[in-house]
Motif scaffolding. Structure first.
Motif, PDB file in Angstrom:
ATOM      1  N   GLY A   1       0.789  -1.213   0.000  1.00 22.38           N
ATOM      2  CA  GLY A   1       0.000   0.000   0.000  1.00 22.38           C
ATOM      3  C   GLY A   1       0.824   1.267   0.000  1.00 22.38           C
ATOM      4  O   GLY A   1       0.473   2.252  -0.658  1.00 22.38           O
ATOM      5  N   GLU A   2       1.967   1.273   0.719  1.00 20.63           N
ATOM      6  CA  GLU A   2       2.791   2.479   0.795  1.00 20.63           C
ATOM      7  C   GLU A   2       3.453   2.802  -0.537  1.00 20.63           C
ATOM      8  O   GLU A   2       3.931   3.932  -0.737  1.00 20.63           O
ATOM      9  N   GLU A   3       3.474   1.838  -1.459  1.00 20.96           N
ATOM     10  CA  GLU A   3       4.084   2.093  -2.768  1.00 20.96           C
ATOM     11  C   GLU A   3       3.060   2.534  -3.815  1.00 20.96           C
ATOM     12  O   GLU A   3       3.440   2.868  -4.945  1.00 20.96           O
ATOM     13  N   LEU A   4       1.777   2.526  -3.453  1.00 20.49           N
ATOM     14  CA  LEU A   4       0.740   2.910  -4.408  1.00 20.49           C
ATOM     15  C   LEU A   4       0.433   4.396  -4.276  1.00 20.49           C
ATOM     16  O   LEU A   4       0.094   4.875  -3.186  1.00 20.49           O
ATOM     17  N   PRO A   5       0.521   5.163  -5.363  1.00 21.71           N
ATOM     18  CA  PRO A   5       0.191   6.588  -5.292  1.00 21.71           C
ATOM     19  C   PRO A   5      -1.312   6.799  -5.176  1.00 21.71           C
ATOM     20  O   PRO A   5      -2.111   5.906  -5.473  1.00 21.71           O
ATOM     21  N   ASP A   6      -1.695   8.014  -4.739  1.00 23.43           N
ATOM     22  CA  ASP A   6      -3.123   8.337  -4.676  1.00 23.43           C
ATOM     23  C   ASP A   6      -3.752   8.298  -6.065  1.00 23.43           C
ATOM     24  O   ASP A   6      -4.908   7.899  -6.219  1.00 23.43           O
ATOM     25  N   THR A   7      -2.995   8.722  -7.076  1.00 18.79           N
ATOM     26  CA  THR A   7      -3.504   8.720  -8.453  1.00 18.79           C
ATOM     27  C   THR A   7      -2.639   7.805  -9.313  1.00 18.79           C
ATOM     28  O   THR A   7      -1.423   7.993  -9.406  1.00 18.79           O
ATOM     29  N   ILE A   8      -3.276   6.823  -9.912  1.00 18.85           N
ATOM     30  CA  ILE A   8      -2.600   5.907 -10.833  1.00 18.85           C
ATOM     31  C   ILE A   8      -3.000   6.288 -12.248  1.00 18.85           C
ATOM     32  O   ILE A   8      -4.183   6.445 -12.562  1.00 18.85           O
ATOM     33  N   THR A   9      -2.020   6.457 -13.111  1.00 19.53           N
ATOM     34  CA  THR A   9      -2.280   6.766 -14.511  1.00 19.53           C
ATOM     35  C   THR A   9      -1.874   5.586 -15.381  1.00 19.53           C
ATOM     36  O   THR A   9      -1.121   4.704 -14.964  1.00 19.53           O
TER      37      THR A   9
ATOM     38  N   TRP B   1      -7.592   7.489  -5.617  1.00 17.92           N
ATOM     39  CA  TRP B   1      -8.138   6.889  -4.396  1.00 17.92           C
ATOM     40  C   TRP B   1      -7.530   7.576  -3.188  1.00 17.92           C
ATOM     41  O   TRP B   1      -6.325   7.873  -3.156  1.00 17.92           O
ATOM     42  N   LYS B   2      -8.355   7.848  -2.223  1.00 21.23           N
ATOM     43  CA  LYS B   2      -7.896   8.407  -0.952  1.00 21.23           C
ATOM     44  C   LYS B   2      -8.754   7.829   0.148  1.00 21.23           C
ATOM     45  O   LYS B   2      -9.980   7.717   0.010  1.00 21.23           O
ATOM     46  N   TYR B   3      -8.096   7.455   1.240  1.00 27.41           N
ATOM     47  CA  TYR B   3      -8.834   6.843   2.343  1.00 27.41           C
ATOM     48  C   TYR B   3      -9.761   7.868   2.977  1.00 27.41           C
ATOM     49  O   TYR B   3      -9.351   8.984   3.316  1.00 27.41           O
ATOM     50  N   ILE B   4     -11.029   7.513   3.118  1.00 26.00           N
ATOM     51  CA  ILE B   4     -12.032   8.385   3.739  1.00 26.00           C
ATOM     52  C   ILE B   4     -12.550   7.694   4.988  1.00 26.00           C
ATOM     53  O   ILE B   4     -13.050   6.565   4.938  1.00 26.00           O
ATOM     54  N   GLU B   5     -12.418   8.370   6.092  1.00 26.42           N
ATOM     55  CA  GLU B   5     -12.806   7.821   7.385  1.00 26.42           C
ATOM     56  C   GLU B   5     -14.321   7.756   7.498  1.00 26.42           C
ATOM     57  O   GLU B   5     -15.027   8.717   7.167  1.00 26.42           O
TER      58      GLU B   5
END
Length: 700
Positions: A349-357, A382-386
């Motif tokens: 997960g830490e290697e995945l950017p918020d935006t994947i193109t 994608w961004k985590y939403i609480e």
């Protein structure tokens, strides 16, 4: 009441029968309970201006008179003209009758029928005048020939009610030859040598409608060749919509003058005319042509991308996600037609950017419906939403942490639940035919199955290790099946230590322990089917159904041999057989444009004539199915016999239901008398059993 019809005689008598349903309804009535008669009779036709069966019709207004005030109900759904007019006539209740104003320019030398269905009803009780029709001709004669038929769902084998039957003059039908591309079928050629566009380009000469039992009686036909189609008009627009409406068609042409005679009678339980069929139409849902393109791209989870295509079976040439190795992408086809695709990212997960193109190249339809190479850009955020619950838990934890720090006390944060999710079927009693299944929210990327143990409990405290096999399901990448040599009625324990499973999100399982037992076969029946195929290469699908037609068990790839259905619950079942012509393990629907019929489906019926097979606990039943006999060419005599037996069974069930209802009423009667004796007024008087059993027609 019965009559024999064919293309050349009894026509006027039958026509009278078909619009004078009020007479037959009166014949069918038994009586009414004491306390005053209740009106159960439909309105009676007194006459019409111009008269019924008028020839050389030139007017625009018709008035039909009845013996009482009437109403029109559901006329938009029930009323139609044959042939169809461009502008529907207007219907107006006026006095004790109906005024019909024709708005269309009528064709010369044409017989028209205005079909009211069950829309005409008496004003007080709403009793329908079923099958009422007004017929006239703009020429010197009335077309007066008949044909009957039966419409059935090609897969379910149930009758299809209220279908529209379109009769096209064979000289006007549109079999055309031109290139036509349809994606979504890998077996379909790039161009079709011919296709049938009749229902799209030609107006039917005559329209009939089937009743609730799937039987239709087409009237006012000419002694000419017709092509025949049946349409389940779901939205009431009298037009065929591929993918929405069921459709059926017959091979060849049919002339009513050449058809054999058939019986017609009034069904006193359904209250409409019915007949022996001359035609048999299997109906199916064709695939709608849809232009192919990438309709939507989403990223609902950090490790999941979803692609939605407008049409099935997209041809994808390249798929690139920037910065992600293609070997780390796990593809899941969610829908049968592969038009919904999930891409699971096996990346921390830490290697995945918020935006994947990225980009995707695939075949897309252009403006003239040709499949051409196309490349779309991908941009997935994608961004985590609480969640609200998580927000409240976080705020509570922050308050407790602050209080502990203020008071100088140590603080231990609460343990958060493991996000690893699964669904395990091994609970209670399980069917050994289904084995044990484990479904996961995310695909697995690692599993140490050597740490999993399966044991069987013996007598006392004895436990025996059991060898098992754990494999991924062939049709679901997130489902795994654990199989073993199960022993009936024995108890088992499955133990899965923590961290045995690792999914694409980097989540591991907590320890899992569950006890279960294997069902005893003594509580179930066993059905053995001996199959005799048409040939060594013939393939079939056997489906065991409940009496409500729900699928219980299935066997694919069936050839000549023996097949056993175990653990069948006591009760009535059916055996449905699909002739799997192309051997792909599924039923294939038809294709109107290619004029291809759907694969045949038949219900096994023993010599008794009852398709239901009575299964009992601890019983073994063995049957033999000769596929050559089951799938022999369809003869209309076989269809008539099948319907006759069905009607006999239906009549027997109707008698049983009425007797049961009568007994229940009789049991309730003493209590009713006691209440009346206590001073209550009984407006209906004594209990009336005059209608028990009733008068009904046993059918074919």
């Amino acid at each position: 009441m019965r009559g024999i019809l064919h293309g050349k005689t009894w026509l006027r008598i039958a026509a009278l029968m078909l619009f004078s349903s009020a007479f037959f309804w009166r014949c069918a009535n038994i009586g009414s309970p004491q306390g005053g008669p209740k009106d159960t009779l439909p309105p009676n036709v007194m006459g019409a201006t111009p008269a019924f069966n008028t020839t050389n019709f030139t007017g625009t207004r018709i008035y039909v008179a009845f013996d009482e005030y009437v109403q029109l109900k559901d006329q938009q759904k029930e009323f139609f003209s044959s042939p169809k007019m461009k502008r529907n006539p207007t219907l107006l209740v006026k006095g004790r009758g109906i005024q019909i104003d024709i708005l269309d320019t009528l064709k010369p030398n044409t017989t028209y029928a205005l079909n009211f269905g069950s829309s005409v009803r008496d004003n007080n009780e709403g009793n329908p005048l079923n099958g009422f029709r007004y017929v006239f001709s703009t020429g010197p004669q009335i077309d007066s020939m008949f044909m009957s038929g039966y419409t059935v769902d090609a897969y379910k084998k149930d009758s299809v009610k209220k279908t529209l039957i379109f009769f096209y003059d064979a000289a006007d039908s549109a079999f055309m030859r031109e290139p036509f591309l349809r994606l979504s079928d890998p077996l379909r050629p790039d161009s079709l040598p011919a296709f049938d566009s009749t229902v799209f380009n030609v107006q039917p000469s005559v329209i009939a409608r089937a009743e609730n039992n799937g039987i239709f009686i087409a009237q006012n036909l000419k002694p000419i060749d017709y092509r025949v189609y049946a349409i389940e008009d779901t939205n009431g627009n009298f037009a065929y919509e591929p993918g929405e409406d069921k459709i059926g068609f017959l091979e060849g042409v049919f002339n009513p003058a050449d058809q054999p005679e058939f019986l017609v009678w009034y069904d006193t339980t359904r209250h409409y005319m019915t007949a022996e069929p001359q035609l048999y139409i299997r109906m199916f849902t064709d695939r709608q042509f849809r232009r192919q393109n990438l309709a939507e791209q989403k990223r609902p989870l950090q490790h999941k991308i979803e692609l939605y295509f407008n049409a099935p079976y997209p041809q994808i040439d390249t798929l690139v996600l920037d910065g992600i190795d293609s070997s780390r992408i796990i593809t899941e086809y969610v829908s049968p037609g592969r038009d919904t695709i999930s891409l699971w990212l096996n990346v921390p997960g830490e290697e995945l950017p918020d935006t994947i193109t990225g980009r995707i190249s695939y075949l897309k339809h252009d403006s003239i419906n040709r499949l051409v190479q196309n490349t779309d850009k991908l941009k997935l955020f994608w961004k985590y939403i609480e969640s609200k619950e998580e927000e409240r838990a976080r705020e509570k934890e922050e308050k407790e942490r602050a209080r502990a720090e203020r008071d100088g006390e140590p603080y231990t944060p609460p343990q958060k639940p493991n996000p690893f999710k699964y669904n395990l079927s091994a609970r209670g009693e399980i069917n050994p035919e289904n084995n044990v299944t484990i479904s996961f929210d995310y695909p697995l990327v690692e599993m140490d199955s050597s740490r999993i143990s399966l044991v069987r409990f013996g007598q006392g405290e004895e436990m025996y290790r059991v060898r098992y096999d754990l494999r991924r399901d062939s049709s679901d990448i997130r489902k795994w099946v654990l199989s073993a040599q199960w022993m009936p009625s024995e108890k088992y324990r499955l133990v899965i230590p923590d961290s045995v499973f690792l999914d694409v999100a980097g989540q591991r399982n907590d320890s899992i322990k569950t006890d279960f037992s294997i069902l005893s076969p003594d509580k179930f029946g066993t059905l053995t089917v001996n199959v005799r195929g048409k040939s060594d290469t013939s393939r079939y699908i056997l489906q065991l159904l409940s009496d409500k037609n729900s699928l219980l068990q299935e066997r694919k790839g069936v050839t000549t041999g023996q097949y056993v259905f175990r653990y069948v619950n006591p009760g009535d079942v059916k055996l449905r057989v699909i002739e799997d012509v192309n051997g792909n393990g599924k039923w294939d629907t038809g294709d109107l444009l290619l004029h291809r019929q759907p694969e045949r489906v038949e219900i096994y019926v023993p010599d008794s004539g009852n398709e239901l097979i009575a299964m009992k606990a601890n019983w073994d039943i063995e049957i033999t199915v000769d596929m050559a006999a089951l799938f022999r060419p369809v003869e209309i005599g076989d269809i008539r016999e099948q319907l006759r037996k069905q009607e006999l069974l239906r009549a027997e069930r109707l008698i049983e239901e009425r007797i049961k209802k009568s007994r229940q009423q009789q049991q309730q009667q003493p209590a009713q008398r006691n209440r009346n004796a206590g001073g209550a007024f009984n407006p209906t008087g004594a209990f009336n059993t005059g209608n028990v059993g009733g008068a009904f027609d046993r059918g074919f």
